[in-house]
Design a protein around this motif. Structure first.
Motif, PDB file in Angstrom:
ATOM      1  N   LYS A 135       1.220  -1.060   0.150  1.00 50.43           N
ATOM      2  CA  LYS A 135       0.232  -0.111  -0.111  1.00 50.43           C
ATOM      3  C   LYS A 135       1.038   1.676  -0.205  1.00 50.43           C
ATOM      4  CE  LYS A 135      -3.786  -2.420   2.474  1.00 50.43           C
ATOM      5  NZ  LYS A 135      -4.510  -2.358   4.299  1.00 50.43           N
ATOM      6  N   PRO A 136       1.869   1.363  -1.108  1.00 46.51           N
ATOM      7  CA  PRO A 136       2.279   3.000  -0.975  1.00 46.51           C
ATOM      8  C   PRO A 136       1.709   3.894  -0.286  1.00 46.51           C
ATOM      9  CG  PRO A 136       2.305   1.563  -3.253  1.00 46.51           C
ATOM     10  CD  PRO A 136       0.811   1.138  -2.273  1.00 46.51           C
ATOM     11  N   GLY A 137       0.427   4.443  -0.740  1.00 40.04           N
ATOM     12  CA  GLY A 137       0.243   5.618  -0.086  1.00 40.04           C
ATOM     13  C   GLY A 137      -0.224   5.955   1.108  1.00 40.04           C
ATOM     14  N   THR A 138      -0.657   4.942   1.788  1.00 33.70           N
ATOM     15  CA  THR A 138      -0.904   4.480   3.311  1.00 33.70           C
ATOM     16  C   THR A 138       1.141   5.089   3.701  1.00 33.70           C
ATOM     17  OG1 THR A 138      -2.751   3.382   3.480  1.00 33.70           O
ATOM     18  CG2 THR A 138      -0.687   3.014   5.691  1.00 33.70           C
ATOM     19  N   GLU A 139       2.190   3.703   3.171  1.00 33.51           N
ATOM     20  CA  GLU A 139       3.790   3.711   3.610  1.00 33.51           C
ATOM     21  C   GLU A 139       4.399   5.014   3.703  1.00 33.51           C
ATOM     22  OE1 GLU A 139       6.776   2.466   5.762  1.00 33.51           O
ATOM     23  OE2 GLU A 139       4.787   1.552   5.120  1.00 33.51           O
ATOM     24  N   PHE A 140       3.420   6.154   2.796  1.00 34.14           N
ATOM     25  CA  PHE A 140       4.012   7.182   2.223  1.00 34.14           C
ATOM     26  C   PHE A 140       4.053   7.860   3.274  1.00 34.14           C
ATOM     27  CE2 PHE A 140       4.500  11.972   0.497  1.00 34.14           C
ATOM     28  CZ  PHE A 140       5.249  11.356  -0.048  1.00 34.14           C
ATOM     29  N   ASN A 141       2.999   8.441   3.470  1.00 39.42           N
ATOM     30  CA  ASN A 141       1.828   8.810   5.151  1.00 39.42           C
ATOM     31  C   ASN A 141       3.074   8.694   6.165  1.00 39.42           C
ATOM     32  OD1 ASN A 141       0.918  10.666   3.402  1.00 39.42           O
ATOM     33  ND2 ASN A 141      -0.911   9.498   3.944  1.00 39.42           N
ATOM     34  N   SER A 142       3.256   7.299   6.179  1.00 43.03           N
ATOM     35  CA  SER A 142       4.268   6.824   7.714  1.00 43.03           C
ATOM     36  C   SER A 142       5.831   6.701   7.767  1.00 43.03           C
ATOM     37  CB  SER A 142       3.892   4.355   7.551  1.00 43.03           C
ATOM     38  OG  SER A 142       3.095   4.630   7.650  1.00 43.03           O
ATOM     39  N   LEU A 143       5.858   7.192   6.706  1.00 46.07           N
ATOM     40  CA  LEU A 143       7.473   7.307   6.147  1.00 46.07           C
ATOM     41  C   LEU A 143       7.689   8.887   6.997  1.00 46.07           C
ATOM     42  CD1 LEU A 143       8.551   5.205   3.342  1.00 46.07           C
ATOM     43  CD2 LEU A 143       8.899   4.446   5.681  1.00 46.07           C
ATOM     44  N   ILE A 144       6.560   9.914   6.166  1.00 47.58           N
ATOM     45  CA  ILE A 144       6.315  10.959   6.718  1.00 47.58           C
ATOM     46  C   ILE A 144       6.816  11.003   8.149  1.00 47.58           C
ATOM     47  CG2 ILE A 144       5.477  13.158   6.866  1.00 47.58           C
ATOM     48  CD1 ILE A 144       4.325  12.716   3.833  1.00 47.58           C
ATOM     49  N   THR A 145       5.758  10.789   8.914  1.00 51.74           N
ATOM     50  CA  THR A 145       5.704  10.525  10.293  1.00 51.74           C
ATOM     51  C   THR A 145       7.540   9.844  10.845  1.00 51.74           C
ATOM     52  OG1 THR A 145       3.265  10.336  10.107  1.00 51.74           O
ATOM     53  CG2 THR A 145       4.192   9.836  11.633  1.00 51.74           C
ATOM     54  N   ASP A 146       7.110   9.011  10.051  1.00 53.02           N
ATOM     55  CA  ASP A 146       8.607   8.311  11.111  1.00 53.02           C
ATOM     56  C   ASP A 146       9.807   9.171  10.474  1.00 53.02           C
ATOM     57  OD1 ASP A 146       6.466   6.611  11.396  1.00 53.02           O
ATOM     58  OD2 ASP A 146       7.532   4.681  10.040  1.00 53.02           O
ATOM     59  N   GLU A 147       9.920  10.081  10.194  1.00 50.36           N
ATOM     60  CA  GLU A 147      11.000  10.830   9.610  1.00 50.36           C
ATOM     61  C   GLU A 147      12.038   9.882   8.544  1.00 50.36           C
ATOM     62  OE1 GLU A 147      12.333  13.779  13.255  1.00 50.36           O
ATOM     63  OE2 GLU A 147      11.761  11.548  13.964  1.00 50.36           O
ATOM     64  N   PHE A 148      11.508   9.511   7.723  1.00 48.62           N
ATOM     65  CA  PHE A 148      12.231   9.066   6.897  1.00 48.62           C
ATOM     66  C   PHE A 148      13.227  10.128   6.021  1.00 48.62           C
ATOM     67  CE2 PHE A 148      12.996   8.859   2.023  1.00 48.62           C
ATOM     68  CZ  PHE A 148      13.480   7.569   2.594  1.00 48.62           C
ATOM     69  N   ARG A 149      14.403  10.345   5.666  1.00 48.29           N
ATOM     70  CA  ARG A 149      15.671  10.254   5.502  1.00 48.29           C
ATOM     71  C   ARG A 149      15.909  10.251   3.689  1.00 48.29           C
ATOM     72  NH1 ARG A 149      21.480  11.691   8.317  1.00 48.29           N
ATOM     73  NH2 ARG A 149      22.694  13.547   6.617  1.00 48.29           N
ATOM     74  N   ARG A 150      16.861   9.570   3.779  1.00 51.78           N
ATOM     75  CA  ARG A 150      16.922   8.613   2.782  1.00 51.78           C
ATOM     76  C   ARG A 150      16.768   7.074   2.627  1.00 51.78           C
ATOM     77  NH1 ARG A 150      23.158  10.807   2.111  1.00 51.78           N
ATOM     78  NH2 ARG A 150      23.862  10.323   4.281  1.00 51.78           N
ATOM     79  N   ALA A 151      17.219   7.212   1.767  1.00 55.36           N
ATOM     80  CA  ALA A 151      17.396   5.058   0.974  1.00 55.36           C
ATOM     81  C   ALA A 151      18.244   5.147   0.073  1.00 55.36           C
ATOM     82  CB  ALA A 151      16.060   4.715   0.983  1.00 55.36           C
ATOM     83  N   ALA A 152      19.139   4.043   0.395  1.00 52.09           N
ATOM     84  CA  ALA A 152      20.222   3.750  -0.923  1.00 52.09           C
ATOM     85  C   ALA A 152      20.449   2.168  -1.055  1.00 52.09           C
ATOM     86  CB  ALA A 152      21.984   4.200  -0.132  1.00 52.09           C
ATOM     87  N   VAL A 153      20.326   2.190  -2.410  1.00 56.23           N
ATOM     88  CA  VAL A 153      20.086   0.774  -2.519  1.00 56.23           C
ATOM     89  C   VAL A 153      21.231  -0.061  -4.282  1.00 56.23           C
ATOM     90  CG1 VAL A 153      18.483   1.203  -3.995  1.00 56.23           C
ATOM     91  CG2 VAL A 153      18.392  -0.857  -3.746  1.00 56.23           C
ATOM     92  N   THR A 154      21.151  -1.132  -3.515  1.00 59.93           N
ATOM     93  CA  THR A 154      22.329  -1.549  -4.698  1.00 59.93           C
ATOM     94  C   THR A 154      21.499  -3.785  -4.560  1.00 59.93           C
ATOM     95  OG1 THR A 154      24.364  -2.540  -5.225  1.00 59.93           O
ATOM     96  CG2 THR A 154      23.209  -2.789  -3.190  1.00 59.93           C
ATOM     97  N   GLY A 155      22.432  -4.453  -5.814  1.00 59.05           N
ATOM     98  CA  GLY A 155      21.252  -4.877  -6.353  1.00 59.05           C
ATOM     99  C   GLY A 155      22.387  -6.086  -7.611  1.00 59.05           C
ATOM    100  N   TRP A 156      22.318  -7.441  -7.171  1.00 61.30           N
ATOM    101  CA  TRP A 156      22.715  -7.819  -8.788  1.00 61.30           C
ATOM    102  C   TRP A 156      22.017  -9.124  -9.160  1.00 61.30           C
ATOM    103  CZ3 TRP A 156      25.158  -6.283  -4.074  1.00 61.30           C
ATOM    104  CH2 TRP A 156      25.406  -7.999  -3.360  1.00 61.30           C
ATOM    105  N   GLN A 157      22.546 -10.078  -9.903  1.00 62.04           N
ATOM    106  CA  GLN A 157      22.284 -10.867 -10.351  1.00 62.04           C
ATOM    107  C   GLN A 157      23.371 -12.083 -10.860  1.00 62.04           C
ATOM    108  OE1 GLN A 157      19.411  -9.532 -13.842  1.00 62.04           O
ATOM    109  NE2 GLN A 157      17.575 -10.411 -12.882  1.00 62.04           N
ATOM    110  N   ALA A 158      23.101 -12.991 -10.091  1.00 61.00           N
ATOM    111  CA  ALA A 158      24.710 -13.724 -10.207  1.00 61.00           C
ATOM    112  C   ALA A 158      24.114 -14.719 -10.049  1.00 61.00           C
ATOM    113  CB  ALA A 158      25.348 -13.540  -8.568  1.00 61.00           C
TER     114      ALA A 158
END
Length: 264
Positions: A135-158
């Protein structure tokens, strides 16, 4: 001379009073008034108290202050020599976390292919991170309340059909310890998946790795097994996900989780 009848002479006093109703009664005595002597005594007592207080103050003011007894606490020994050097940027975890968060992610193994679903710059903004939830909309509001600052991500296929994704999510934590809460929330849902095993990640406190033995079966697709790990350090939460068409071993998920947390 007034003559008094004999019956009156012999009558009791009460009856004599009744026989002479017109005789005026004696007036009641007035209450006693407070004399000047009482006021003078009270005034003198008050002035005596004031004079005594003033005299005591003047005597005390001229005296040397009385020294207090020493506290019944041993004197702490003072450290001698030079103070220790401040931590370098490489040793200070908070300095590392406030820098480029992407540099703290594990590097793609040699021979692995970069995952094509990841953002090109390695950052996930608030909307992109919220879109990874059911539920992206609900999580978007929750992350604002939870003081989200930033996120970094990496990934690969092997190794054919194996994919790996690692996220580092940082919170401001002005009001609460959201990194710990985020890790605990992910562990809550991982614990409820059937046919799973879990192990503590050394050196991370409550960090936990999971292997889910029941694959996700969809028509037209190969069975998909999964494993995950969740931990935090300071204001950064770590999420690790592994997917493969073959069962995933404990050694595989624990190795990635431990090496990733060592970088934080």
């Amino acid at each position: 001379m007034l003559e008094v009848p004999e019956e009156v002479v012999d009558a009791p006093v009460a009856q004599v009073a009744q026989l002479a109703p017109d005789t005026p009664a004696a007036p009641a005595p007035a209450p006693a008034r407070r004399g000047r002597t009482t006021l003078l005594v009270a005034g003198a007592a008050f002035l005596g108290v004031v004079a005594g207080a003033c005299t005591g103050y003047l005597i005390q003011a001229d005296r040397e202050p009385t020294k207090l007894p020493p506290l019944s606490q041993p004197r702490l020994a003072q450290a001698k020599g030079r103070a220790p050097e401040p931590l370098s940027a490489a040793q200070d975890r908070q300095v590392r976390a406030d820098g480029d968060l992407r540099k703290l992610l594990l590097k793609k193994p040699a021979g692995a292919k970069t995952a094509d679903w990841l953002p090109g710059d390695g950052w996930m903004n608030l909307a992109e991170f919220a879109d990874t939830y059911a539920k992206p909309g609900t999580e978007f509001n929750s992350l604002i309340t939870d003081e989200f600052r930033r996120a970094a991500v990496t990934g690969w296929q092997a190794g054919g059909n194996q994919t790996v994704e690692i996220r580092l999510i940082q919170f401001r934590q002005d009001e609460s310890l959201e990194a710990a809460d985020s890790s605990d929330n992910n562990q809550y849902w991982a614990d409820r998946k059937p046919d799973s095993d879990n192990w503590s990640i050394p050196g991370t406190g409550s960090g936990t790795a999971y292997v889910h033995h029941r694959p996700d079966n969809k028509a037209g697709y190969l069975p998909m097994y999964s494993a995950e790990a969740h931990a935090y350090r300071g204001d950064v939460a770590m999420e690790l996900w592994i997917y493969d068409t073959k069962p995933i071993t404990k050694a595989r998920v624990m190795d990635l989780a431990e090496r990733q947390m060592e970088r934080l």
